[in-house]
Scaffold this motif. Structure first.
Motif, short mmCIF file in Angstrom:
data_model
loop_
_atom_site.label_atom_id
_atom_site.label_comp_id
_atom_site.label_asym_id
_atom_site.label_seq_id
_atom_site.Cartn_x
_atom_site.Cartn_y
_atom_site.Cartn_z
N GLY A 65 2.82 46.13 -7.69
CA GLY A 65 2.39 44.98 -6.83
C GLY A 65 3.22 45.01 -5.61
N LEU A 66 4.24 45.64 -5.43
CA LEU A 66 4.94 45.56 -4.36
C LEU A 66 4.43 46.13 -2.89
CD1 LEU A 66 8.74 46.00 -5.71
CD2 LEU A 66 7.69 43.78 -4.91
N ASP A 67 3.51 47.11 -3.48
CA ASP A 67 2.61 47.98 -2.39
C ASP A 67 1.59 46.80 -1.92
OD1 ASP A 67 0.70 49.32 -0.87
OD2 ASP A 67 0.81 50.86 -2.11
N ARG A 152 -0.48 58.72 -6.58
CA ARG A 152 0.96 59.01 -7.23
C ARG A 152 1.73 57.70 -7.31
NH1 ARG A 152 1.59 61.54 -2.67
NH2 ARG A 152 0.67 63.59 -3.60
N TRP A 153 1.78 56.74 -6.36
CA TRP A 153 2.50 55.49 -6.60
C TRP A 153 1.93 54.94 -7.94
CZ3 TRP A 153 6.34 52.50 -5.10
CH2 TRP A 153 6.42 51.13 -5.50
N ASN A 154 0.92 54.78 -8.12
CA ASN A 154 0.48 54.13 -9.02
C ASN A 154 0.86 54.85 -10.57
OD1 ASN A 154 -1.84 54.15 -11.63
ND2 ASN A 154 -1.75 52.01 -10.76
N TYR A 155 1.06 55.97 -10.66
CA TYR A 155 1.46 56.93 -11.78
C TYR A 155 2.82 56.65 -11.79
CZ TYR A 155 2.88 60.62 -14.63
OH TYR A 155 3.56 61.04 -15.49
N ALA A 156 3.71 56.78 -10.67
CA ALA A 156 4.99 56.50 -10.84
C ALA A 156 5.38 55.12 -11.24
CB ALA A 156 5.74 56.84 -9.55
N THR A 157 4.64 54.31 -11.00
CA THR A 157 4.98 52.84 -11.40
C THR A 157 5.12 52.83 -12.97
OG1 THR A 157 2.81 51.96 -10.96
CG2 THR A 157 4.70 51.81 -9.19
N LEU A 211 9.44 53.12 -0.05
CA LEU A 211 9.98 51.87 0.32
C LEU A 211 9.54 51.14 1.62
CD1 LEU A 211 12.01 49.32 -0.25
CD2 LEU A 211 13.84 50.64 0.31
N PRO A 212 9.61 52.11 2.60
CA PRO A 212 8.89 51.75 4.10
C PRO A 212 7.62 51.03 4.00
CG PRO A 212 10.11 53.96 4.03
CD PRO A 212 9.98 53.49 2.56
N LYS A 213 6.73 51.53 3.09
CA LYS A 213 5.70 50.67 3.10
C LYS A 213 5.39 49.57 2.45
CE LYS A 213 3.85 55.77 3.10
NZ LYS A 213 3.30 56.44 2.46
N LEU A 214 6.44 49.23 1.66
CA LEU A 214 6.42 48.01 0.46
C LEU A 214 6.73 46.77 0.99
CD1 LEU A 214 8.01 49.70 -2.59
CD2 LEU A 214 5.64 49.83 -1.71
N ALA A 215 6.39 45.59 0.41
CA ALA A 215 6.68 44.39 1.22
C ALA A 215 6.35 43.43 0.08
CB ALA A 215 5.84 43.95 2.36
N MET A 216 7.02 42.14 0.11
CA MET A 216 6.87 40.87 -0.81
C MET A 216 5.60 40.03 -0.24
SD MET A 216 7.30 39.55 -3.78
CE MET A 216 9.03 40.13 -4.26
N PRO A 252 14.69 49.04 -10.38
CA PRO A 252 15.74 49.89 -9.56
C PRO A 252 16.57 49.08 -8.60
CG PRO A 252 13.80 51.10 -9.69
CD PRO A 252 13.30 49.68 -10.04
N GLY A 253 17.41 49.27 -8.10
CA GLY A 253 18.42 48.45 -7.53
C GLY A 253 17.62 47.83 -5.88
N TRP A 254 17.00 48.91 -5.21
CA TRP A 254 16.23 48.77 -4.09
C TRP A 254 15.18 47.65 -4.51
CZ3 TRP A 254 11.32 49.79 -4.00
CH2 TRP A 254 10.96 50.84 -4.87
N ALA A 255 14.44 47.73 -5.31
CA ALA A 255 13.43 46.92 -5.75
C ALA A 255 13.74 45.51 -6.05
CB ALA A 255 12.53 47.57 -6.72
N GLN A 256 15.12 45.44 -6.68
CA GLN A 256 15.51 44.16 -6.97
C GLN A 256 15.67 43.34 -5.78
OE1 GLN A 256 18.90 45.00 -9.74
NE2 GLN A 256 17.64 44.78 -11.51
#
Length: 326
Positions: A65-67, A152-157, A211-216, A252-256
């Motif tokens: 959901g960060l996407d 790909r994003w969904n699978y990786a998560t 990461l460049p495409k993600l947001a809260m 992961p640290g960047w997501a935290q």
């Protein structure tokens, strides 16, 4: 001495998940059919620990959901969002959340232990649902659940969530977790994914590359961290402050950093993780479907499928038609 916690978990699992979402799945036949994975596989081992699988799926849902596109897909199409006269209110629909989690658990147990036909039917149904999820975000950007990039994003998560929960909270985690990552690719390919990561490091790299495409987004922010305090949810329920902490602690640290996670002091951190590990392992008991699958191949296995990729285009189905088949 009977395990009261495990017994209660199994009773709840049977009433809330198995009886509602496992209909039509075959774990007992045909004799010798290994399904997509079979005995001795890492997937069979990891998915037999049901409480850790559920925790992993909750963690996967969080990072997914960060996407922003995922957030708006859920807002526009998912049962997670409360609706009045078909219009989203912005609140979480508790029953919808249980339905989504129930379907997810059924899918990942069914594709792990079910017959080949059962696994193929489940994948076909999920693909059909994805085909109906298309729209436009409030900022004007389109989204499409069939997009290779989204798949790909969904699978990786998902593979990250399941593997990370296993590594951190299973009483005896796999020594070689890359076995699991490599095998699980079959599930992603069955859903239409391509160029999927097949190791732990590749998966972590894949996630970070987005990461460049993600947001809260507001949708995400309103349902995490301090905003959950005092909501009355029990610690083990989705949406509780403790479970929200547990999944953000796994990120992961960047997501935290993106999720504004603040690590407790070392003593409290150890206590919290130890408490969760005790509950996750205390609630574990043999999964009926795992036992049925083992019995199915006890006398030997037939040749496994060579590929899980869809062979022909799926027929067009409306969302109502897909849901009616669930």
């Amino acid at each position: 001495m009977p395990n009261v916690l495990a017994a209660r978990f199994q009773q709840s699992f049977d009433a809330d998940t198995r009886s509602r979402f496992f209909r039509g799945m075959d774990f007992r036949s045909p004799a010798g059919d290994p399904g997509w994975f079979g005995p001795g596989s890492a997937v069979w081992y990891v998915h037999s620990h049901t409480p850790a699988v559920i925790l992993g799926l909750v963690a996967a849902s969080y990072i997914e959901g960060l996407d922003p596109s995922i957030s708006w897909m859920g807002y526009d199409h998912s049962r997670l969002v409360e609706r009045r006269d078909g219009v989203p209110t912005g609140a979480i629909d508790e029953e919808g959340g249980k339905v989504r989690l129930g379907h997810s658990v059924a899918f990942f147990i069914g594709t792990a232990y079910g017959s080949t036909r059962t696994a193929e039917n489940l994948a076909r149904t999920v693909r059909a649902m994805h085909h109906t999820v298309k729209g436009v975000r409030p900022d004007g950007l389109p989204y499409d659940a069939d997009s290779p990039e989204w798949l790909r994003w969904n699978y990786a998560t998902v593979v990250w969530g399941l593997a990370t929960a296993h590594e951190r909270y299973h009483r005896a985690p796999l020594a070689d977790i890359d076995r699991y990552y490599g095998e699980f690719v079959r599930v992603g390919e069955a859903l239409g994914g391509t160029d999927l990561p097949a190791t732990k490091q590749d998966t972590l790299d894949c996630l970070e590359s987005y990461l460049p495409k993600l947001a809260m987004t507001p949708i995400k922010a309103f349902a995490t961290g301090p905003n959950l305090r005092g909501n009355g949810r029990k610690a083990w329920e989705p949406g509780s402050e403790f479970l929200d902490w547990a999944v953000r602690d796994m990120l992961p640290g960047w997501a935290q950093k993106l999720a504004l996670y603040q690590r407790p002091n070392p003593v409290r951190l150890r206590l919290r993780r130890a408490a969760l590990r005790a509950v996750v392992n205390g609630a574990d008991s043999p999964l009926r479907e795992f036992d049925e699958a083992r019995a199915r191949v006890a006398a030997g296995v037939t040749a496994p499928v060579t590929s899980t990729r869809p062979g022909t285009p799926d027929p067009a189905r409306t969302r109502a038609e897909v849901e009616a088949a669930l």
